[in-house]
Write an enzyme that holds these catalytic residues in place. Structure first.
Site, PDB file in Angstrom:
ATOM      1  N   HIS A 262      -3.196 -19.739 -28.526  1.00  0.00           N
ATOM      2  CA  HIS A 262      -2.803 -19.838 -27.113  1.00  0.00           C
ATOM      3  C   HIS A 262      -2.675 -18.494 -26.403  1.00  0.00           C
ATOM      4  O   HIS A 262      -1.640 -18.191 -25.797  1.00  0.00           O
ATOM      5  CB  HIS A 262      -1.484 -20.600 -26.999  1.00  0.00           C
ATOM      6  CG  HIS A 262      -1.673 -22.091 -26.880  1.00  0.00           C
ATOM      7  ND1 HIS A 262      -2.439 -22.675 -25.908  1.00  0.00           N
ATOM      8  CD2 HIS A 262      -1.192 -23.111 -27.642  1.00  0.00           C
ATOM      9  CE1 HIS A 262      -2.433 -23.991 -26.063  1.00  0.00           C
ATOM     10  NE2 HIS A 262      -1.699 -24.281 -27.119  1.00  0.00           N
TER      11      HIS A 262
ATOM     12  N   HIS B  70      -8.199 -30.535 -34.514  1.00  0.00           N
ATOM     13  CA  HIS B  70      -7.078 -30.006 -33.740  1.00  0.00           C
ATOM     14  C   HIS B  70      -5.939 -31.009 -33.614  1.00  0.00           C
ATOM     15  O   HIS B  70      -4.772 -30.676 -33.836  1.00  0.00           O
ATOM     16  CB  HIS B  70      -7.534 -29.570 -32.350  1.00  0.00           C
ATOM     17  CG  HIS B  70      -6.411 -29.030 -31.532  1.00  0.00           C
ATOM     18  ND1 HIS B  70      -5.831 -27.807 -31.787  1.00  0.00           N
ATOM     19  CD2 HIS B  70      -5.718 -29.567 -30.493  1.00  0.00           C
ATOM     20  CE1 HIS B  70      -4.840 -27.614 -30.942  1.00  0.00           C
ATOM     21  NE2 HIS B  70      -4.748 -28.659 -30.145  1.00  0.00           N
TER      22      HIS B  70
ATOM     23  N   ASN C 126      -7.623 -29.373 -27.519  1.00  0.00           N
ATOM     24  CA  ASN C 126      -7.495 -30.063 -26.231  1.00  0.00           C
ATOM     25  C   ASN C 126      -7.390 -29.090 -25.059  1.00  0.00           C
ATOM     26  O   ASN C 126      -7.588 -29.471 -23.905  1.00  0.00           O
ATOM     27  CB  ASN C 126      -6.298 -31.019 -26.238  1.00  0.00           C
ATOM     28  CG  ASN C 126      -4.976 -30.301 -26.297  1.00  0.00           C
ATOM     29  OD1 ASN C 126      -4.698 -29.563 -27.251  1.00  0.00           O
ATOM     30  ND2 ASN C 126      -4.117 -30.496 -25.315  1.00  0.00           N
ATOM     31  N   HIS C 127      -7.112 -27.810 -25.344  1.00  0.00           N
ATOM     32  CA  HIS C 127      -7.058 -26.821 -24.259  1.00  0.00           C
ATOM     33  C   HIS C 127      -8.385 -26.106 -24.037  1.00  0.00           C
ATOM     34  O   HIS C 127      -8.480 -25.303 -23.100  1.00  0.00           O
ATOM     35  CB  HIS C 127      -5.939 -25.808 -24.505  1.00  0.00           C
ATOM     36  CG  HIS C 127      -4.611 -26.293 -24.023  1.00  0.00           C
ATOM     37  ND1 HIS C 127      -4.147 -26.058 -22.750  1.00  0.00           N
ATOM     38  CD2 HIS C 127      -3.664 -27.034 -24.632  1.00  0.00           C
ATOM     39  CE1 HIS C 127      -2.963 -26.628 -22.598  1.00  0.00           C
ATOM     40  NE2 HIS C 127      -2.645 -27.227 -23.730  1.00  0.00           N
TER      41      HIS C 127
ATOM     42  N   ASP D 130      -7.260 -24.575 -29.379  1.00  0.00           N
ATOM     43  CA  ASP D 130      -6.179 -24.094 -28.508  1.00  0.00           C
ATOM     44  C   ASP D 130      -5.972 -22.591 -28.657  1.00  0.00           C
ATOM     45  O   ASP D 130      -4.856 -22.111 -28.885  1.00  0.00           O
ATOM     46  CB  ASP D 130      -4.876 -24.859 -28.784  1.00  0.00           C
ATOM     47  CG  ASP D 130      -4.820 -26.185 -28.033  1.00  0.00           C
ATOM     48  OD1 ASP D 130      -5.892 -26.682 -27.633  1.00  0.00           O
ATOM     49  OD2 ASP D 130      -3.716 -26.741 -27.870  1.00  0.00           O
TER      50      ASP D 130
ATOM     51  N   ASP E 170      -3.020 -23.184 -33.415  1.00  0.00           N
ATOM     52  CA  ASP E 170      -3.010 -22.709 -32.026  1.00  0.00           C
ATOM     53  C   ASP E 170      -2.636 -21.226 -31.966  1.00  0.00           C
ATOM     54  O   ASP E 170      -1.668 -20.800 -32.602  1.00  0.00           O
ATOM     55  CB  ASP E 170      -1.982 -23.484 -31.208  1.00  0.00           C
ATOM     56  CG  ASP E 170      -2.207 -24.984 -31.201  1.00  0.00           C
ATOM     57  OD1 ASP E 170      -2.642 -25.532 -32.224  1.00  0.00           O
ATOM     58  OD2 ASP E 170      -1.915 -25.619 -30.176  1.00  0.00           O
TER      59      ASP E 170
ATOM     60  N   HIS F 119      -1.936 -28.370 -32.900  1.00  0.00           N
ATOM     61  CA  HIS F 119      -1.603 -29.154 -31.699  1.00  0.00           C
ATOM     62  C   HIS F 119      -0.117 -29.249 -31.386  1.00  0.00           C
ATOM     63  O   HIS F 119       0.240 -29.601 -30.279  1.00  0.00           O
ATOM     64  CB  HIS F 119      -2.197 -30.557 -31.867  1.00  0.00           C
ATOM     65  CG  HIS F 119      -2.309 -31.381 -30.615  1.00  0.00           C
ATOM     66  ND1 HIS F 119      -2.649 -30.861 -29.391  1.00  0.00           N
ATOM     67  CD2 HIS F 119      -2.158 -32.714 -30.420  1.00  0.00           C
ATOM     68  CE1 HIS F 119      -2.693 -31.837 -28.500  1.00  0.00           C
ATOM     69  NE2 HIS F 119      -2.395 -32.965 -29.093  1.00  0.00           N
TER      70      HIS F 119
END
Length: 473
Positions: free
Chosen positions: A219, A327, A278-279, A246, A217, A404
């Site tokens: 982000h 992920h 998932n994002h 992500d 990630d 994740h």
């Protein structure tokens, strides 16, 4: 409340305020063991679980607080916030209404109820218009005829992306500048066309003098992404990168991260790989900031095109037939094969939903105990070391590499080496103090872990563009 339980609660509150979430949860748990009927203790632990992103546990604790005291408004507020965090706004509306009924003078409850009701109306409207396949947001745009703003002083994007353009774009992003819409749409269109030819599970060979850098990630932490390139070299034909989902939401430079990854993918299509997380989904983007950031920096169409590209991202990668990189993690069924993952029809499903292989690839987490258990997040499930071992042995793999979840050291080798977590957003959300890490792999398939600290960034807080329903978590 018993004196000892009160002392533990006060100490836990202090830890929580300082960001030491694990210690706070431990102390709240000890206090609950001494006084198991106190709603405040469960509600406070629910808040701690919200901060650790264990939304399923937060819902459970808030529900327990309501059992102890059905008139405790804060517990309904906590449960509603947890439902919002996993994009269950319809469930949240009822709890916000109850919280407001119990505390009618609370402006925060009134504001969040109004925002939640608006979100539900918006979802219903979108569901109604999406009964038929909508046209691509790229339809009816003649990108070639779009103008470049007269004050744009950067490198021009020609028909083929160049290294000069990418480097100039990265520097302009550091200065707080944006892409002209003509260039933004062009990158998104070309990336969409490339992804449409990409399978759901991609094969990444690492041969000769090549290195593959696996990132977890990121982000929206753009300046930490640039630091990864500084430490390990930018992408090139022999310095490959795999970004394991992500890369948007939470951090306030998500568009900069996304455009940088997409531009590098176009520049080096056989050396840069991007898995879906998932994002990279509509539900998460509506709550955690990416949609709001796109609207603020560009426009609604830009988000809609990004959404289209997210639905086309591969769901996993197979590194030299040795490591599966996804992920989230593994599955509710022991008999899942790599061929099944290759055959997932991500083009028609688009969003992962609440069940199935796609959802599990994006959402599941490892657990220390054998077997499988309910998800602490409230979505997906947890899988134990025996599940990881069986899957790897059945599919001829050394291990599963996933992301994740934050890890204090940036990575963790779990499940006797069959499951490895890597997380590449140091000091996640400017609050957790964790290191970031990447994994470097060469032809011998030995894993080389590299940790790094967060670097300074401009004074814009995380979640600056997020839905206001998550404020106060």
């Amino acid at each position: 409340m018993a004196k000892e339980a009160l002392e533990l609660k006060n100490e836990a509150n202090k830890f929580l305020k300082e960001g030491h979430i694990v210690q706070a949860i431990d102390l709240y748990t000890k206090a609950i063991e001494l006084d198991s009927t106190n709603a405040i203790l469960y509600s406070n632990r629910s808040l701690a679980h919200l901060k650790s992103e264990d939304y399923g546990l937060a819902i459970n604790d808030a529900s327990k607080a309501i059992e102890c005291d059905p008139e405790y408004a804060k517990a309904y507020f906590r449960r509603a916030t947890a439902h919002i965090a996993i994009f269950q706004p319809k469930e949240a509306v009822g709890d916000f209404r109850k919280a407001l009924a119990l505390a009618p003078s609370d402006p925060a409850a009134r504001k969040k109820l109004r925002e939640c009701e608006q979100l539900v109306k918006r979802i219903r409207f979108q569901e109604a218009i999406h009964n038929t396949e909508p046209p691509s947001p790229l339809a009816n745009i003649n990108i070639e005829d779009m103008d470049i703003p007269s004050d744009y002083d950067g490198v021009i994007l020609e028909k083929q992306i160049t290294k000069e353009f990418v480097e100039d774009m990265k520097e302009r992003f550091c200065q707080g500048k944006k892409l002209p819409l003509k260039f933004a749409y062009s990158i998104l269109r070309d990336l969409k066309e490339l992804l449409e030819k990409t399978p759901s599970l991609i094969d990444i060979p690492v041969k000769g003098d090549e290195t593959l850098v696996i990132c977890g990630d990121t982000h929206g932490q753009y300046f930490d992404l640039l630091n990864i390139f500084k430490l390990h070299g930018p992408p090139s034909p022999t310095n490959k990168y795999l970004f394991n989902g992500d890369f948007v939401d939470r951090g306030s430079w998500s568009t900069e991260v996304a455009f940088t990854l997409y531009a590098y993918k176009l520049l080096y299509p056989d050396a840069v790989f991007i898995n879906r997380g998932n994002h990279e989904t509509d539900d998460m983007n509506k709550v955690y900031g990416f949609e709001g950031e796109c609207r603020s920096k560009y426009n609604e169409r830009t988000f809609n095109i990004f959404s289209e590209t997210f639905s086309l991202l591969p769901l996993g990668s197979l590194i030299s037939d040795s490591y599966l990189v996804v992920h989230g993690g593994l599955f509710s069924d022991d008999n899942v094969t790599l061929d099944q993952l290759r055959n997932i029809d991500r083009f028609s499903k688009k969003q992962p939903g609440q069940s199935g292989l796609m959802m599990e690839m994006l959402w599941t987490d490892p657990q220390p105990a054998p077997g499988r258990g309910p998800s602490k997040r409230g979505v997906g499930l947890q899988f134990g070391p025996d599940v990881s071992k069986r899957f790897c042995e059945a599919n001829g793999l050394k291990a599963v590499i996933r992301s994740h979840e934050v890890r204090d050291q940036g990575y963790e080798v779990e499940h006797d080496g069959y499951c490895i977590t890597v997380f590449s957003a140091p000091n996640y959300c400017d609050s957790t103090g964790n290191l970031g890490a990447v994994i470097k792999v060469k032809e011998d398939m030995e894993l080389d872990f590299h940790q790094f600290e967060a670097v300074p960034h401009p004074n814009i807080r995380p979640m600056a563009y997020a839905n206001g329903l998550l404020s106060g978590m």
